[in-house]
Design an enzyme around this catalytic site. Structure first.
Site, PDB file in Angstrom:
ATOM      1  N   ASP A 172      -9.408  -3.340  -5.814  1.00 12.88           N
ATOM      2  CA  ASP A 172      -9.244  -4.249  -4.679  1.00 12.88           C
ATOM      3  C   ASP A 172     -10.076  -3.818  -3.473  1.00 12.88           C
ATOM      4  O   ASP A 172      -9.803  -4.215  -2.343  1.00 12.88           O
ATOM      5  CB  ASP A 172      -7.762  -4.380  -4.296  1.00 12.88           C
ATOM      6  CG  ASP A 172      -7.156  -3.088  -3.757  1.00 12.88           C
ATOM      7  OD1 ASP A 172      -7.902  -2.104  -3.539  1.00 12.88           O
ATOM      8  OD2 ASP A 172      -5.936  -3.068  -3.528  1.00 12.88           O
ATOM      9  N   SER A 203       0.812  -1.200   0.000  1.00 10.56           N
ATOM     10  CA  SER A 203       0.000   0.000   0.000  1.00 10.56           C
ATOM     11  C   SER A 203       0.860   1.273   0.000  1.00 10.56           C
ATOM     12  O   SER A 203       1.662   1.479  -0.906  1.00 10.56           O
ATOM     13  CB  SER A 203      -0.947  -0.038   1.206  1.00 10.56           C
ATOM     14  OG  SER A 203      -1.936   0.945   1.118  1.00 10.56           O
ATOM     15  N   HIS A 251      -7.818  -5.062  -0.558  1.00  7.43           N
ATOM     16  CA  HIS A 251      -6.565  -4.348  -0.315  1.00  7.43           C
ATOM     17  C   HIS A 251      -5.967  -4.689   1.048  1.00  7.43           C
ATOM     18  O   HIS A 251      -4.747  -4.748   1.195  1.00  7.43           O
ATOM     19  CB  HIS A 251      -6.803  -2.839  -0.417  1.00  7.43           C
ATOM     20  CG  HIS A 251      -5.558  -2.022  -0.378  1.00  7.43           C
ATOM     21  ND1 HIS A 251      -4.622  -2.023  -1.394  1.00  7.43           N
ATOM     22  CD2 HIS A 251      -5.069  -1.165   0.575  1.00  7.43           C
ATOM     23  CE1 HIS A 251      -3.624  -1.211  -1.081  1.00  7.43           C
ATOM     24  NE2 HIS A 251      -3.869  -0.689   0.104  1.00  7.43           N
TER      25      HIS A 251
END
Length: 456
Positions: A361, A198, A393
């Site tokens: 996601d 991320s 995610h």
């Protein structure tokens, strides 16, 4: 649990441990028989995925009498903040201590007056939140925390800035992360496999660009990017419009806005013109906002003070996405409903929005996840994509399917022949590979030709 230590001391001790290990005969080192063959792994977490600590100095003026830590001047957990989770009276305290201040005169971000913060356990995987299953699997393969397995937590409220703009906290983190990657190579001269998730992907990418090519190729074996959002994402705009509550109870709108807008990293979430172009992201009755008129959006939501740092400190860093020229594996989730456009009603950008969804996601839009795939066309860039259907995610570390996929990429990176000379040979024709995994029996397909991953 180890006692908290200041970052320089932790890094120095980590280096001494590695040097001491090298002085031992191979047969006397701890770990599995094959541990000596492992490439070191450096883990770079995403936003909110490591601990933060805070201490109130004598200059601190608490917003409420109930604020813990205001008088004793001792380090305490700022994040995760279980006190605020349990007791609503602690929420104003958390918001005040978690917020940053942008000093326009200094052109940099800092903690609020009277607040000192730090990131504990730098270099150790014990600093991470939510990575337990992956760390346990790596330890089962013979990796050892502080010997062949390292983590680079950071103060995720901060970021870095382009040349010519100060970024005291971000620059310090880049210095420490670079040193950690270099120190990891002391494991019999093996370069590191860097695994980032991320927001950690964005920081890792910018670190690589800030280092000479010779440094990257000497110290980095491969970068594994989990859910890279190098083009921002639509929900980043909504967070600045509606605010952030961190899952806390009874957070007022002004408090949520302060938490969201004061942080330097918040502007890094905004969709970039390079990736999103003219796609409509926020729509009102009288205006449509895309990544190309983000300044207008910031002014429309009443965040005009964010325009200058966005234009000068954020946008210049994302006007292009040059290939990092070290081997990269991009692992992404797809097939999850992801906010794509926010349509506001009579109350404009301050009201509730109808959400139009697209692929991604769940947090990051597919156009941003796929932005790195342009690197497959760059001569000399080793690149691979792994697509995980239905993986959210925040689900990379919570399901066996996703964890095993990450482990497979780390293992493959350690076994490959991607030394400097081999990179040039394998990629001389810019061939590429893409892998799509099914649940859970993976069906792998690959094109012919071989291979084509803030801060206290």
């Amino acid at each position: 649990m180890l006692p908290p230590r200041a970052r320089p001391m932790v890094l120095a001790r980590a280096l001494l441990v590695v040097v001491a290990l090298l002085a031992q005969p191979l047969g006397s080192r701890s770990g599995d028989a094959g541990a000596g063959d492992l490439h070191p792994v450096v883990l770079v977490p995403g936003y909110g995925s490591n601990q933060l600590e805070a201490m109130m100095t004598a200059a601190y003026e608490p917003p409420a009498p109930a604020c813990a830590g205001a008088a004793d001047q001792r380090w305490f957990p700022l994040w995760p903040n279980h006190a605020a989770m349990r007791d609503a009276s602690q929420v104003p305290c958390f918001a005040d201590q978690m917020s940053l201040v942008y000093d326009a005169g200094a052109d940099d971000y800092r903690d609020a007056d009277g607040v000192a913060t730090r990131t504990p356990f730098f270099g150790s995987a014990r600093a991470l939140i939510g990575w337990d299953r992956l760390v346990q699997r790596l330890e089962g393969m013979g990796y050892r925390d502080g010997e062949t397995l390292y983590a680079a937590p950071y103060d995720f409220r901060y970021a870095v800035a382009p040349p010519g703009h100060p970024s005291a906290v971000g620059d310090r983190y880049f210095r420490d992360l670079g040193r950690l990657i270099q120190a990891s190579r002391l494991n019999q001269g093996r370069p590191a496999i860097v695994v980032a998730h991320s927001f950690g992907c964005a920081l890792t990418y910018q670190l690589l660009l800030s280092r000479p090519l010779a440094w990257r190729r000497r110290y980095v074996k491969r970068v594994v990017l989990l859910g890279p959002a190098l083009g921002g994402f639509a929900a980043g705009m909504y967070a600045l419009s509606a605010g952030m509550d961190y899952g806390l109870p009874n957070v007022t709108r002004p408090t949520m806005l302060r938490l969201a807008r004061s942080q330097q990293s918040a502007l890094w979430r905004l969709p970039t013109p390079l990736v999103f172009g003219d796609r409509p992201l926020a729509v009102t009755r009288t205006a449509t906002y895309s990544a190309r008129n983000m300044s207008g959006f910031l002014e429309a939501i009443g965040f005009a003070e964010g325009v200058r740092p966005y234009l000068t400190r954020v946008l210049p860093m994302w006007e292009a996405l040059p290939a990092p020229m070290v081997p990269v594996t991009s692992v992404i989730g797809f097939g999850v409903r992801t906010p794509e456009t926010y349509v506001f009603g009579t109350d404009g950008l301050e009201g509730e929005a109808e959400v139009l969804y697209g692929d991604g996601d769940g947090d990051i839009n597919m156009v941003s996840l796929a932005a790195v795939e342009r690197w497959s066309e760059v001569e000399g860039q080793v690149f691979k994509v792994v697509r995980l259907p239905g993986v959210h995610h925040d689900g990379f570390f919570s399901t066996d399917f996703a964890v095993e996929s990450i482990i497979a990429e780390i293992s493959e990176a350690g076994e490959s022949l991607e030394h400097i000379g081999a990179i040039q040979i394998l990629c001389s024709s810019s061939v590429k590979s893409q892998v799509t995994l099914g649940m859970p029996d993976a069906v792998r397909s690959r094109s012919d030709g071989g291979w084509t991953s803030l801060l206290s």
